[in-house]
Motif scaffolding. Structure first.
Motif, mmCIF file in Angstrom:
data_model
loop_
_atom_site.group_PDB
_atom_site.id
_atom_site.type_symbol
_atom_site.label_atom_id
_atom_site.label_comp_id
_atom_site.label_asym_id
_atom_site.label_seq_id
_atom_site.Cartn_x
_atom_site.Cartn_y
_atom_site.Cartn_z
ATOM 1 N N GLU A 1 31.745 -46.620 -45.089
ATOM 2 C CA GLU A 1 32.945 -47.562 -45.412
ATOM 3 C C GLU A 1 33.720 -47.456 -44.806
ATOM 4 O O GLU A 1 34.366 -48.679 -44.479
ATOM 5 N N ARG B 1 34.872 -50.064 -41.379
ATOM 6 C CA ARG B 1 34.381 -51.519 -40.824
ATOM 7 C C ARG B 1 35.564 -51.796 -40.441
ATOM 8 O O ARG B 1 36.889 -51.537 -39.630
ATOM 9 N N GLN C 1 35.375 -54.949 -36.890
ATOM 10 C CA GLN C 1 34.906 -56.636 -35.606
ATOM 11 C C GLN C 1 35.497 -55.762 -34.803
ATOM 12 O O GLN C 1 36.192 -55.725 -33.484
#
Lengths: 348, 177, 242
Positions: free
Chosen positions: A240, A242, A244
Motif C-alpha cells: 500500500e 504510495r 508521487q
C-alpha cells in the motif's frame, strides 16, 4: 449518476467523501480548524439517515467510533492536533482490537494549545503509532481538495481490508481552502457493510459469540498477537505504499514534501525546470508506510526536505537514504510556511 | 495568467463573500481557482481577510505571499496588508473608512467611498459588490455575464430577494470607472 | 420430574478467577439468567470493563466488546446507535463508571441513550491492588488511604446514582445489594427491569449493585457481607432512586 464541479472546502470535501464512501457513523467534538467538517456531517448524516453525534469529549468521540466499528459499520471521527492527542488512547485500542476506522487530523500548530495556524507538526505522532504499544496507523496525506475527497474512499477501503485505523493527515490550509471539486454523486444507499465482517458484534445468532478485545493476559499470547500485527504491517508496507514523483530521474536536487507544502514545492519545481534547473519532487502520499523505495531511483541527488514543522519527516528521508550526508532541511514552526522565495534561495 | 487577490475588512463587511464570488466566477469560467478564508475567532467586528487565486494553470499554494490586487474596506486592513502588495499592484480602497492616501507611484490606487455608495443604493452590505464591479472593470478577467449568472446560481433559495440589489451594486461599480 | 434449576445458557461452564466472597461471580450469573429469561442471548451485546471483571466475556456466552477504562458507555453508544435493535449493556466498576469515566457516564445518561448499565460498587479498586475508589467510605483504609479516607483530603464518597437520578435522560436507577439471598433476588429483578426498559425503548437505566471485596476490605467473606449490611448501606441506601 450526476457528475458536477463545485467549489468546496477541504473540510467539507472530506465529509462528503466519507459519506459517499459509506461512512455510517460520525462522532466529533468542536475544534478549529476542522469545525466545518463536523458541521457538514451534522447536516448531511441526518439527511442520509445515518448517525451523527457531537460527543462530550474527543475521548468519547473516538470510543463511540470504536463501538460503531465493532458493530460492523464504517465509522469516523475528526479533530485537530490537541484533540488528536486526546484520541490516542482510542487509536491504540482500535489498533489492538483490529478495528477499522478513519480518523481525520486537520493539523494546527503546537505544542500545547499552540495556535490555530496550519502546521504539519503531528507527523511523528501520526506515523510512529501515537498511542501506547507496538502499532501503526496507515496515514494518508492529500494535497488538494479533490484528493481530500477521493482519499476518503481509499481510507475506508484500507481500514476495512486490514482491520486497522487509517488517518487522514492534512494541515489547516487543506481543511480551510476552497477549490473546485469534481464529485460523482453516487451514494451507496443500504450496503454500508461493503466488506463482509463476520467478526462484527451483531448478536450471536446461529454462530459462536464474537469477542472484540485487545487484552491478552498471558505474555506469550500477547507476543503472538503482536507478531500477527507486525506481519500485517509488513503486508501493508509491501502493498500500500504510495507516492508521487516529478522529474526525479535526472534531478540534481529533489524536494521532499507532503500536503500543502508539496503544492508549494511543486510550483517551485515547475518554475525552476522552465529555467533549466535539474530539480524534482517526491511527494509521499502514504506517510506510513513511508515510501522508502521512492529514494532508490536517484540516491545520489541532493535532497531538500520541506516541512511546516521542525524536522520530523526529514528523519524518515535520512533512513530511506541510509544516511544524512545529502539530506537538507527547510522548515518553519509555530504556523509558519516556507515560502516559494525561501525555497528557491535554498535550492540555488 | 495568475491573479492573486487579498481582500480584507472588518467582520461583517462581506469580505469572505466577495472572495467566494470571485472564486465561483473563476470556476464557472473553467479557470483554476482557490479561496482561503482567515479562520480566526473574528465573526463580527474584528478583522477578516481572505485570499483568492485565479489562474490558467494549477495553483501551487492557496496562500498568497505577494498579491497582485489588494482590496481593503477599513484602515486596519490597509495597514496590515499594504506591504503584501506587489510593486505595480492594484490597491482598491474603501475611502469611506480609510483616510486619504498619500500618492504612491509604485502601486495603482483606486479609491471610492464604497460604504457610502452602498448606503445610497439602499443596503450597506453591498459595498463588497460595488468593489467587485470596480475590480471587474479594471482587470477584465471575466465575462460580466458569467458574473451575473454566478450570483444567481450561488444565492441560497431563502436569499433570492437579495439578487437584484447585489447585481445593481455590481453595475454601479462597473460604471464608476 | 420438573426441572426447576439449571445452569444459565448464557454463562459458560468454567470456573471464574474471582476471589472467595467476591460479588462479581454472582452479578455475572444474574445477568446471564436475565438474558436467558428474556430470551435475548442472540441479540445482546455486553461491554466488559477494565477492572477485575475485565474478562467478563470469558464467562458470558454471548457477543461482547472490550472497552478502555471508563469508556464503556461511549463504546456502547456507538454500538447501540448503529444497531438499535440489539440489546446493549455495560458492566462497570466504581472506578470505571464514577472516576475515570464520569464524563462518559453523565453524558450518555443525559442523552438518554437506550442502554442498560450494571454498576458494581465495592468501594475499592480491586484489580490494581485495593486503592481508594470514588465510593470508598469515609474512614475506610485502602492502599492509597492508609490512614483511612479523610474528607478534608479525599472528599466524600461519590453518589453517582443519585446524581444520575437528577437527569431527564435517565428513566430508571435502583441500588441493590448482594449481601443476602433475598437481596440477590431483588438485585436480579432490578437487572431484569433495566433490560426490559431497553427492550421497550424507554431509555437509560442503571442498577447499582453493592458488592463485596473481602480481599481488599481485608475481611473474611462472611465479615464482608456483614460490612455491607451494617456499614455500606448507611452511606449507600438501597432502593429505587428513580
Amino acid at each position: 449518476m450526476k457528475k458536477e464541479k463545485i467549489l468546496i472546502s477541504g473540510n467539507e470535501a472530506i465529509g462528503e467523501g466519507a459519506i459517499q464512501a459509506g461512512c455510517f457513523f460520525y462522532a466529533g467534538y468542536p475544534i478549529t480548524p476542522q469545525n466545518e467538517l463536523t458541521a457538514y456531517m451534522a447536516k448531511r448524516m441526518l439527511q442520509e439517515k445515518r448517525v451523527f453525534i457531537q460527543a462530550e469529549s474527543e475521548i468519547s468521540a473516538i470510543n463511540m467510533v470504536l463501538g460503531a466499528s465493532a458493530a460492523g459499520f464504517r465509522a469516523m471521527t475528526s479533530s485537530s492536533s490537541p484533540g488528536i492527542s486526546l484520541k490516542q488512547e482510542g487509536l491504540s485500542y482500535l489498533a489492538g482490537c483490529q478495528l477499522p476506522a478513519v480518523i481525520v487530523n486537520i493539523m494546527r500548530a503546537g505544542p500545547g494549545l499552540g495556535n490555530i495556524f496550519p502546521a504539519q507538526s503531528d507527523y511523528f505522532q501520526a506515523t510512529k503509532g501515537g498511542g501506547h504499544g507496538d502499532y501503526y496507523c496507515i496515514v494518508l496525506a492529500p494535497f488538494s481538495v479533490q484528493e481530500a475527497f477521493d482519499f476518503m474512499f481509499f481510507a475506508f477501503d484500507l481500514a476495512d481490508k486490514y482491520r486497522n485505523p487509517v488517518m487522514i493527515l492534512g494541515d489547516g490550509f487543506l481543511g480551510q481552502m476552497v477549490e473546485p471539486l469534481t464529485v460523482k454523486f453516487q451514494i451507496p444507499n443500504s450496503k454500508y457493510q461493503i466488506i463482509k465482517k463476520d467478526w462484527a458484534l451483531t448478536g450471536c445468532k446461529k454462530r459462536a459469540p464474537n469477542i472484540i478485545k485487545s487484552f491478552y493476559l498471558k505474555q506469550k499470547e500477547l507476543e503472538k498477537f503482536n507478531l500477527l500485527l507486525q506481519k500485517k504491517y509488513k503486508t501493508i508496507k509491501r502493498r500500500e505504499t504510495r507516492w508521487q514523483e516529478i522529474d526525479v530521474e535526472d534531478a540534481r536536487i529533489i524536494l521532499v514534501a507532503y500536503g500543502t507544502m508539496a503544492r508549494i514545492a511543486k510550483g517551485v519545481v515547475r518554475k525552476l525546470r522552465e529555467k533549466g534547473k535539474k530539480i524534482g519532487l517526491i511527494r509521499p502520499i502514504t506517510l506510513w508506510p513511508f515510501p522508502q523505495k521512492a529514494f532508490l531511483k536517484n540516491p545520489k541527488a541532493r535532497y531538500l526536505v520541506l516541512e511546516m514543522s521542525y524536522g520530523q519527516m526529514v528523519e524518515d528521508v535520512k533512513l530511506a537514504l541510509e544516511g544524512d550526508k545529502n539530506v537538507e532541511f527547510l522548515g518553519r514552526a509555530g504556523g509558519g510556511i516556507p515560502t516559494e522565495e525561501e525555497i528557491i534561495r535554498r535550492v540555488k | 495568467m495568475t491573479e492573486k487577490i487579498i481582500i480584507s475588512g472588518a467582520g461583517g463587511q462581506g469580505v469572505m463573500l466577495l472572495g467566494r464570488v470571485i472564486a465561483e466566477v473563476a470556476l464557472n469560467e473553467n479557470k483554476f481557482t482557490s479561496w482561503l478564508p482567515s479562520y480566526g475567532a473574528e465573526v463580527r467586528g474584528g478583522s477578516a481577510f481572505c485570499m483568492v487565486v485565479v489562474s490558467d494553470e494549477e495553483i501551487p499554494s492557496p496562500y498568497i505571499e505577494k498579491a497582485d490586487t489588494l482590496i481593503v474596506f477599513n484602515k486596519p486592513s490597509l495597514e496590515k496588508f499594504i506591504s503584501w502588495l506587489k510593486p505595480e499592484g492594484l490597491l482598491l480602497v474603501n475611502s469611506s473608512l480609510v483616510p486619504k492616501l498619500n500618492p504612491n507611484k509604485n502601486i495603482q490606487i483606486l479609491s471610492f467611498p464604497l460604504t457610502e455608495i452602498a448606503v445610497k443604493l439602499g443596503n450597506i452590505k453591498v459595498a463588497n459588490m460595488v468593489a467587485l464591479g470596480i475590480y471587474l472593470k479594471r482587470k477584465k478577467l471575466f465575462d460580466i455575464k458569467t458574473v451575473f449568472k454566478t450570483i444567481k446560481k450561488i444565492t441560497l433559495s431563502d436569499k433570492k430577494n437579495l439578487i437584484d440589489i447585489n447585481i445593481k451594486a455590481i453595475k454601479e461599480g462597473l460604471n464608476l470607472i | 420430574m420438573k426441572k426447576i434449576f439449571s445452569h444459565p445458557k448464557s454463562l459458560r461452564k468454567i470456573p471464574t478467577h474471582y476471589c472467595a466472597g467476591c460479588g462479581h461471580g454472582i452479578a455475572h450469573r444474574l445477568i446471564a439468567e436475565v438474558v436467558d429469561e428474556l430470551n435475548i442471548r442472540e441479540k445482546v451485546i455486553g461491554i466488559a470493563p477494565v477492572g477485575c471483571a475485565v474478562v467478563a466475556y470469558d464467562y458470558w456466552d454471548f457477543d461482547c466488546c472490550e472497552s478502555a477504562h471508563g469508556r464503556a458507555l461511549a463504546v456502547a453508544t456507538g454500538i447501540k446507535r448503529c444497531r438499535p435493535e440489539k440489546v446493549v449493556f455495560t458492566y462497570q466498576g466504581d472506578g470505571d463508571l464514577a472516576a475515570i469515566g464520569t464524563n462518559e457516564t453523565i453524558h450518555a445518561a443525559n442523552r438518554g441513550e437506550n442502554l442498560t448499565v450494571i454498576f458494581i460498587n465495592n468501594a475499592v479498586y480491586g484489580m490494581t491492588g485495593g486503592q481508594m475508589a470514588p465510593t470508598t467510605l469515609v474512614g475506610q483504609k485502602t492502599a492509597t488511604t492508609p490512614y483511612g479516607r479523610k474528607v478534608n483530603l479525599h472528599g466524600w464518597p461519590l453518589k453517582i446514582s443519585e446524581i444520575l437520578g437528577l437527569l431527564k435522560g435517565v428513566v430508571y436507577v435502583e441500588r441493590v445489594s448482594l449481601h443476602a439471598p433475598l437481596e440477590v433476588l431483588k438485585a436480579k429483578s432490578a437487572i431484569k427491569q433495566a433490560f426490559l426498559n431497553q427492550i421497550q425503548n424507554k431509555g437509560f437505566s442503571l442498577v447499582e449493585i453493592l458488592s463485596a471485596c473481602p480481599t481488599y476490605w481485608q475481611m473474611s467473606p462472611r465479615e464482608a457481607l456483614d460490612w455491607i449490611k451494617e456499614v455500606m448501606i448507611k452511606e449507600f441506601p438501597l432502593g429505587r432512586i428513580k
